[in-house]
Motif scaffolding. Structure first.
Motif, PDB file in Angstrom:
ATOM      1  N   VAL A  51      -6.859  -5.059  -3.971  1.00 54.22           N
ATOM      2  CA  VAL A  51      -7.102  -3.706  -3.179  1.00 54.22           C
ATOM      3  C   VAL A  51      -7.708  -3.930  -2.209  1.00 54.22           C
ATOM      4  O   VAL A  51      -7.172  -3.526  -0.500  1.00 54.22           O
ATOM      5  CB  VAL A  51      -7.257  -2.561  -3.757  1.00 54.22           C
ATOM      6  CG1 VAL A  51      -6.949  -1.723  -2.455  1.00 54.22           C
ATOM      7  CG2 VAL A  51      -5.737  -1.890  -4.736  1.00 54.22           C
ATOM      8  N   ASP A  52      -9.172  -3.980  -2.420  1.00 52.82           N
ATOM      9  CA  ASP A  52     -10.266  -5.291  -1.232  1.00 52.82           C
ATOM     10  C   ASP A  52      -9.505  -6.152  -0.327  1.00 52.82           C
ATOM     11  O   ASP A  52      -8.611  -5.541   1.384  1.00 52.82           O
ATOM     12  CB  ASP A  52     -11.706  -5.002  -1.538  1.00 52.82           C
ATOM     13  CG  ASP A  52     -12.241  -4.830  -2.279  1.00 52.82           C
ATOM     14  OD1 ASP A  52     -11.635  -3.446  -2.371  1.00 52.82           O
ATOM     15  OD2 ASP A  52     -12.403  -5.088  -3.137  1.00 52.82           O
ATOM     16  N   VAL A 108      -8.214   4.294   1.332  1.00 52.44           N
ATOM     17  CA  VAL A 108      -9.098   3.043   1.430  1.00 52.44           C
ATOM     18  C   VAL A 108      -9.549   2.910   2.892  1.00 52.44           C
ATOM     19  O   VAL A 108      -8.907   2.750   4.077  1.00 52.44           O
ATOM     20  CB  VAL A 108      -8.438   1.332   1.147  1.00 52.44           C
ATOM     21  CG1 VAL A 108      -9.258   0.629   0.711  1.00 52.44           C
ATOM     22  CG2 VAL A 108      -7.694   1.868  -0.252  1.00 52.44           C
ATOM     23  N   GLY A 129      -5.551  -3.931   1.917  1.00 52.63           N
ATOM     24  CA  GLY A 129      -5.560  -3.549   2.442  1.00 52.63           C
ATOM     25  C   GLY A 129      -6.432  -4.257   3.748  1.00 52.63           C
ATOM     26  O   GLY A 129      -6.182  -3.776   5.097  1.00 52.63           O
ATOM     27  N   LEU A 185       0.743  -1.350  -0.185  1.00 56.19           N
ATOM     28  CA  LEU A 185       0.303   0.119  -0.184  1.00 56.19           C
ATOM     29  C   LEU A 185       0.987   1.320   0.138  1.00 56.19           C
ATOM     30  O   LEU A 185       0.655   2.268  -0.609  1.00 56.19           O
ATOM     31  CB  LEU A 185      -0.791   0.329   1.205  1.00 56.19           C
ATOM     32  CG  LEU A 185      -1.943  -0.569   0.688  1.00 56.19           C
ATOM     33  CD1 LEU A 185      -3.022  -1.207   2.878  1.00 56.19           C
ATOM     34  CD2 LEU A 185      -3.341  -0.191   0.380  1.00 56.19           C
ATOM     35  N   ILE A 224      -4.774   3.701   4.422  1.00 57.94           N
ATOM     36  CA  ILE A 224      -6.492   2.613   4.667  1.00 57.94           C
ATOM     37  C   ILE A 224      -6.659   3.216   5.966  1.00 57.94           C
ATOM     38  O   ILE A 224      -5.953   4.173   6.897  1.00 57.94           O
ATOM     39  CB  ILE A 224      -5.711   1.171   4.975  1.00 57.94           C
ATOM     40  CG1 ILE A 224      -4.661   1.412   6.373  1.00 57.94           C
ATOM     41  CG2 ILE A 224      -5.772   0.553   4.480  1.00 57.94           C
ATOM     42  CD1 ILE A 224      -4.742  -0.381   6.327  1.00 57.94           C
ATOM     43  N   ILE A 280     -16.112  -0.908   1.726  1.00 58.49           N
ATOM     44  CA  ILE A 280     -14.938  -0.732   1.331  1.00 58.49           C
ATOM     45  C   ILE A 280     -14.943   0.727   0.381  1.00 58.49           C
ATOM     46  O   ILE A 280     -15.683   0.314  -0.379  1.00 58.49           O
ATOM     47  CB  ILE A 280     -14.432  -1.328   0.674  1.00 58.49           C
ATOM     48  CG1 ILE A 280     -14.290  -3.040   1.738  1.00 58.49           C
ATOM     49  CG2 ILE A 280     -13.040  -1.468   0.536  1.00 58.49           C
ATOM     50  CD1 ILE A 280     -13.042  -4.371   1.448  1.00 58.49           C
ATOM     51  N   SER A 316     -10.878   2.201  -3.147  1.00 57.77           N
ATOM     52  CA  SER A 316      -9.752   0.955  -3.128  1.00 57.77           C
ATOM     53  C   SER A 316      -9.692   1.272  -4.722  1.00 57.77           C
ATOM     54  O   SER A 316      -9.055   0.872  -5.526  1.00 57.77           O
ATOM     55  CB  SER A 316     -10.656  -0.350  -2.819  1.00 57.77           C
ATOM     56  OG  SER A 316     -11.203  -0.899  -3.644  1.00 57.77           O
TER      57      SER A 316
END
Length: 236
Positions: A75-76, A196, A79, A47, A54, A177, A180
């Motif tokens: 990315v979900d 995110v 993070g 990240l 985050i 979320i 992202s």
């Protein structure tokens, strides 16, 4: 700017692939008892190198068994793993276990595979979830949409998630979320700096919930996504 965003996308894709292949997979293979910590720290590095941050809103319920999240892209997971202090066990479709690099990561990370084409898939999944909670002491995480969404609207949830939760009497915590896709948009192949955000909603105890609990969770998640977009211009 669009060209720069394209370049950043391929940089992000390279960073993810490089760290997973060169560092994450070898380390969790050799140091199996520390694989949770290794994955958390390396995902934070990913990240950082991508220009992402985050943010957690709300609290993770220590008594929750099943975490359900909306889904936009890889990315979900990065993070969510970066936020963890415990060790989640992700449910992923069987085909992903056969892919280069990430397939090895899923296998060596001891994640749960589901075969959607096999009628016995749900029976195996129940056994795997039970093993995860009772023996491995790892919470289970799943994307109930079943695929990556392109737009703001949450896709219909797959019924398998509801079946497992009710069959096993689980405590389910939804997590919304946002941000992202801005960090790494896999649909138009662009990338921008982004925070995110992971918004933990209240846990639902399936044993005491009404019969519409699953639909209610989806509605609450959609409401939060719409609120973020309307008031803060944050896409899911």
């Amino acid at each position: 700017m669009k060209i720069f965003a394209k370049i950043r996308f391929y940089w992000g894709a390279f960073i993810i692939s490089f760290i997973v292949a060169v560092f994450m997979i070898p380390l969790i293979t050799v140091f199996r008892s520390h694989k949770g910590m290794i994955m958390h720290r390396l995902n934070r590095v990913i990240l950082f190198l991508m220009g992402g941050k985050i943010e957690q809103v709300g609290k993770a319920d220590p008594e929750a068994d099943l975490i359900i999240l909306n889904h936009q892209g890889i990315v979900d997971i990065i993070g969510m793993e970066a936020l963890q202090t415990g060790h989640l066990r992700w449910i992923a479709k069987k085909e992903l276990f056969d892919t280069p690099w990430f397939g090895h990561l899923l296998k060596n990370g001891d994640m749960i595979s589901i075969d959607r084409e096999n009628k016995k898939g749900l029976i195996k999944l129940i056994k795997d979830v039970k093993e995860s909670l009772e023996i491995k002491k790892r919470k289970v995480a799943i994307f109930p949409e079943g695929t990556r969404a392109k737009h703001q609207k949450i896709l219909p949830f797959k019924s398998g998630t509801k079946f497992i939760a009710e069959k096993m009497g689980l405590k389910v915590q939804p997590v919304v979320i946002t941000g992202s896709k801005k960090l790494l948009n896999e649909h138009n192949k662009t990338s921008h700096n982004s925070t995110v955000r992971y918004h933990y909603l209240p846990t639902v105890d399936v044993n005491s919930a009404d019969e519409n609990w699953f639909e209610d969770i989806r509605d609450k998640m959609q409401k939060e996504i719409s609120h973020e977009f309307t008031h803060y211009h944050r896409c899911r």
